[in-house]
Each structure stands twice: as structure tokens, then as C-alpha cells.
Design an enzyme around this catalytic site. Structure first.
Site, PDB file in Angstrom:
ATOM      1  N   CYS A  79       0.828  -1.208   0.000  1.00  0.00           N
ATOM      2  CA  CYS A  79       0.000   0.000   0.000  1.00  0.00           C
ATOM      3  C   CYS A  79       0.868   1.265   0.000  1.00  0.00           C
ATOM      4  O   CYS A  79       1.470   1.585  -1.019  1.00  0.00           O
ATOM      5  CB  CYS A  79      -0.983  -0.063   1.161  1.00  0.00           C
ATOM      6  SG  CYS A  79      -2.435   0.945   0.890  1.00  0.00           S
ATOM      7  N   HIS A 183      -3.272  -5.584   1.770  1.00  0.00           N
ATOM      8  CA  HIS A 183      -2.544  -5.787   3.029  1.00  0.00           C
ATOM      9  C   HIS A 183      -2.609  -7.230   3.518  1.00  0.00           C
ATOM     10  O   HIS A 183      -3.417  -7.543   4.400  1.00  0.00           O
ATOM     11  CB  HIS A 183      -3.173  -4.909   4.123  1.00  0.00           C
ATOM     12  CG  HIS A 183      -3.028  -3.452   3.909  1.00  0.00           C
ATOM     13  ND1 HIS A 183      -1.963  -2.720   4.384  1.00  0.00           N
ATOM     14  CD2 HIS A 183      -3.822  -2.570   3.264  1.00  0.00           C
ATOM     15  CE1 HIS A 183      -2.106  -1.458   4.050  1.00  0.00           C
ATOM     16  NE2 HIS A 183      -3.228  -1.329   3.369  1.00  0.00           N
ATOM     17  N   GLU A 185      -0.804  -8.515   5.584  1.00  0.00           N
ATOM     18  CA  GLU A 185      -0.401  -8.510   7.009  1.00  0.00           C
ATOM     19  C   GLU A 185      -1.578  -8.274   7.954  1.00  0.00           C
ATOM     20  O   GLU A 185      -1.433  -8.463   9.152  1.00  0.00           O
ATOM     21  CB  GLU A 185       0.707  -7.459   7.237  1.00  0.00           C
ATOM     22  CG  GLU A 185       0.269  -6.007   7.241  1.00  0.00           C
ATOM     23  CD  GLU A 185       0.009  -5.407   5.852  1.00  0.00           C
ATOM     24  OE1 GLU A 185       0.042  -6.159   4.853  1.00  0.00           O
ATOM     25  OE2 GLU A 185      -0.236  -4.192   5.791  1.00  0.00           O
TER      26      GLU A 185
HETATM   27  N1  GLN Z   1      -3.502   6.328   1.196  1.00  0.00           N
HETATM   28  C1  GLN Z   1      -2.256   6.058   1.821  1.00  0.00           C
HETATM   29  C2  GLN Z   1      -1.133   6.860   1.174  1.00  0.00           C
HETATM   30  O1  GLN Z   1      -1.300   7.442   0.182  1.00  0.00           O
HETATM   31  C3  GLN Z   1      -1.908   4.583   1.768  1.00  0.00           C
HETATM   32  C4  GLN Z   1      -2.912   3.784   2.591  1.00  0.00           C
HETATM   33  C5  GLN Z   1      -2.351   2.549   3.231  1.00  0.00           C
HETATM   34  O2  GLN Z   1      -1.145   2.322   3.246  1.00  0.00           O
HETATM   35  N2  GLN Z   1      -3.239   1.779   3.807  1.00  0.00           N
HETATM   36  O3  GLN Z   1      -0.065   6.898   1.658  1.00  0.00           O
END
Ligand code: GLN
Length: 214
Positions: A79, A183, A185
């Protein structure tokens, strides 16, 4: 002895720590430059990518880490971690600089706001045909991939999936780098971490067992 690090400036560090412990690995939490010595693999967690960029710069970690990743340190970004790996980031702050290592263009928050978070089962390459539970939380989408990037998973076509998300690229690999918009995790499923660690040579390649079953 191998050393797996988790970038621990901000975000979902404890969740990755739990996944690694479930695989018998006690990770090093990377907060300062001295924690970079002897790393064999690195996880970049989810969180807030622009905040992580600021903390990386202030702590003097951005340059040395970009160097290590560029030299082939096996690295897995989830992410916000995927955003940190991307060469090009859309809808970010102009001063936010990650590692610019993976030949992908990602758009931040492309699945909508926190309230639009969703889960689905994903068919993921490398998992031997088994589907994987995937949780998306303000996740990025991969909008473009360079020729050296292999797509491992896309959002499926199911009826319960919002039409605008179907087919979106959400897991990719290039050389020693791996990135997911979702994710693993936050689930009890450790197969994706195992996939990364086997690829990194940290765990023996038992994943072949999945392929045999599949
Ligand atoms: N929206 C977040 C970002 O731009 C990422 C979200 C996440 O890691 N769950 O950094």
C-alpha cells in the site's frame, strides 16, 4: 543468520511483525541508518506515504535506502509501501519523494476514502492457483507498468466489486522488488510473506508445495 527489516517510521509495522513472527522470523525495526547494516530483505509497510517521505528525508534514510533498493535489496511494499517504491506517483504532494525504484505509475487513494475500503478474494500468480484474501484500505492502483514489471494480481470481476475497480492491477514484481496495493499482514494468511521471503532467499523454497497441490 538472515536479517529482515521493516521500515518502522510510521504505519502498520506491528502487523508485518506478526506475519514475520508467524513464519519464525524476528524482524529488525528500521528507524535509523545504523539499522540498515546487514539487511537481507526489507518490508515497507502501509501507512501514510507522504508522512513517510517526510520522515525518510528528515532521518537521512531516503538516500541510503534508495541506494540499497537500487542495488537489489529484496524489498516488499504494501500500500503506502508500494507508493514509496513507484517511479511515478499521481495525486501526491509535490515534495513527497520515495525511492523511485519500480517502473510503475501509481495513483494514491484510487479506491476512494477509508469508508470505501473493501475486501475480496484475489487470484495471485505465484500462489499456485489458490486465491488470497485481500483487504484494500485507501489503496493505490497501478495505472501503468514498464516492460520489466510482472503483474501478479488484478481485482476480479465479481458482482460485489464496484465496476470501476474491476481489473485494476494490485500486485506487481520487478527484479528483487514486490508490491501490493492490499494488506496480507492484516489477515492470518502468511502465503504472500512466504512468497516474498522465498523469492528473497530468506526462506527455503517450500512454496513449490503450493504449486504441486495446484
Ligand atoms: N492512502 C495512503 C497513502 O497514500 C496509503 C494507505 C495505506 O497504506 N493503507 O499513503
Amino acid at each position: 543468520m538472515t536479517t529482515v527489516g521493516i521500515l518502522a517510521l510510521q504505519g502498520g509495522v506491528a502487523e508485518h511483525q506478526r506475519s514475520l513472527r508467524a513464519l519464525g522470523i524476528e524482524p529488525v525495526l528500521v528507524r535509523r541508518t545504523e539499522h540498515l547494516d546487514g539487511l537481507d530483505a526489507l518490508i515497507l509497510p502501509g501507512g501514510e506515504s507522504t508522512t513517510m517521505c517526510t520522515l525518510l528525508r528528515l532521518g537521512g534514510l531516503r538516500e541510503p535506502l534508495a541506494g540499497l533498493i537500487g542495488e537489489g535489496l529484496p524489498t516488499y511494499g504494501t500500500c503506502a509501501g508500494m507508493i514509496l517504491l513507484a517511479k511515478k506517483v499521481l495525486d501526491t504532494r509535490p515534495d513527497a519523494r520515495g525511492f523511485e525504484a519500480m517502473d510503475i505509475t501509481v495513483r494514491r487513494n484510487a479506491f476512494g476514502r477509508q469508508a470505501d475500503s473493501f475486501e475480496c478474494d484475489l487470484d495471485c500468480e505465484g500462489m499456485g492457483g489458490m486465491s488470497l484474501p485481500a483487504v484494500f484500505i485507501r489503496a493505490p492502483k497501478v495505472e501503468e507498468c514498464g516492460p520489466g514489471v510482472r503483474v501478479l494480481a488484478r481485482v476480479p470481476d465479481g458482482e460485489h466489486i464496484p465496476a470501476q475497480h474491476r481489473g485494476a492491477v494490485v500486485a506487481v514484481e520487478q527484479g528483487s522488488m514486490l508490491a501490493t496495493a492490499f494488506h496480507p499482514e492484516v489477515t492470518v494468511d502468511t502465503r504472500f510473506h512466504r512468497y516474498f521471503l522465498e523469492r528473497a532467499g530468506v526462506l527455503p523454497a517450500e512454496g513449490a508445495a503450493y504449486n504441486r497441490k495446484g
